[in-house]
Design a protein around this motif. Sequence first.
Motif, short mmCIF file in Angstrom:
data_model
loop_
_atom_site.label_atom_id
_atom_site.label_comp_id
_atom_site.label_asym_id
_atom_site.label_seq_id
_atom_site.Cartn_x
_atom_site.Cartn_y
_atom_site.Cartn_z
N GLY A 188 0.92 -0.99 0.15
CA GLY A 188 0.22 0.09 0.05
C GLY A 188 0.95 1.27 -0.11
N GLY A 253 -3.38 -6.05 2.11
CA GLY A 253 -3.89 -5.27 1.29
C GLY A 253 -3.72 -5.63 -0.10
N GLY A 254 -4.09 -4.75 -1.09
CA GLY A 254 -4.11 -4.92 -2.60
C GLY A 254 -4.70 -6.16 -3.24
MG MG Z 1 -4.04 -1.09 -0.50
#
Ligand code: MG
Length: 411
Positions: A188, A253-254
């Motif tokens: 992130g 994340g992601g």
């Molecule tokens: Mg992210």
Amino acid sequence: MNAPPAQPLLGIEQALERVLAAIVALPHEVVALADAHGRALAQTVQADADVPAFDRSAMDGIALRAEDGAQGAIVSQVGESAAGSPFLGALLPGQCVRVMTGGVVPPGATAVLPVERIERLDGDRYRLLEAARPEQNIARRGSEVHQGAVVLQPGVRLHGARVGVLATYGRDRVQVARRPVVAMLPTGNEIVPVGATPGLGQVRDANRHALTGLLLAAGAVVQQQPVAADARAALTKAVTEAWRDADVLVTSGGVSAGDYDLVPPVLQSLGATLHFHKIAIKPGKPLLFATRQHGGRTQYAFGLPGNPVSAYVCCALFVLPAIAALQGAPAGWQLLTLPSAGPLPATGPRAEILPATLLQLAGQTHANVQNFTSSADLTRFAQADWLAWRPAHSQQVLTGAPVLLLASPRP
Ligand code: MG
Ligand code: AMP
């Protein structure tokens, strides 16, 4: 034209099954007993000797022949048996030996009368204030464990008492599962180190630290990787490096449906097979699990959602069982059932994992399950000590009706 009906998401039990089905247990290694704490045992351990190894006194008192032990009888002391310094003779009728807790009960003695039950007369003679019962206060050789008996089974976690058992049977080296190596890779552009003051739109890296704590407690070795940027080339490089030597890659994340959610395509470009992506859980729906064959072994990847509560719940429910299974340890969820402290609404198509505390109501332990608020609110989540599991499509729960708690781990 009507849109095709959406595929139902994979249920959380099926997701765990898929994770566990993919796991190949790690090789074993031999470690010194002092390094065995928290490891998973990878051998059967048998008693190398009887325990106790001799007839042992459970009290400070006198050892005597039970047939000499009528109330009021008088016996004379012919020696002493302290822990580590046994009396080497044998007992004759009317005789006794002073014994200490843990001392060897001499041959011929069939009872130990504690000091509180005897009265010392002149010299070495004692009067019995109470009758001696046969075998009273004597732990006979082998009465706890016989030589050759199995005392520990493979797969058990070596916590304090079990390490003591290994010591009891002379195992100063012990075969355990190798620790799983986990690469911790938060992603992130907005994630900044804990020591930084976040600028507008930035957040501190809570996930790295919360997840590391869980993983260490489960016996993993955690390799910290720098936060990866939300750009294809940068993420590819970061995953390549992080996963190279690790058994398990954990990203946060992601992994959802945003424009910068690049973890799934990057993993695939590096040879990973996706076993699932998105499951019927709240919080944590975007969870991804993948494996690849690399350098002659199986490697695993968990793409955890970035929201801190989601990441934590997914790590607790899916990564930790994988860490246990890699070590050959029992890996299923352990559930407790408790009455609910209050009413709970019906659930939808996703299982809900909710923070809970314990509450005493009318002398009985109840689970006080919080309603779902936000998968971002780690602060509120962390106030609870337990995780409750409400299955998908559950009916509403009335006060006092049963709810499920995950026995471990706690938030
Ligand atoms: Mg992210
Ligand atoms: P993402 O899954 O990447 O869309 O992130 C979802 C939310 O989680 C965003 O608000 C992120 O800022 C937040 N987040 C992602 N990674 C972390 C992290 N390591 N620590 C704390 N919050 C995070």
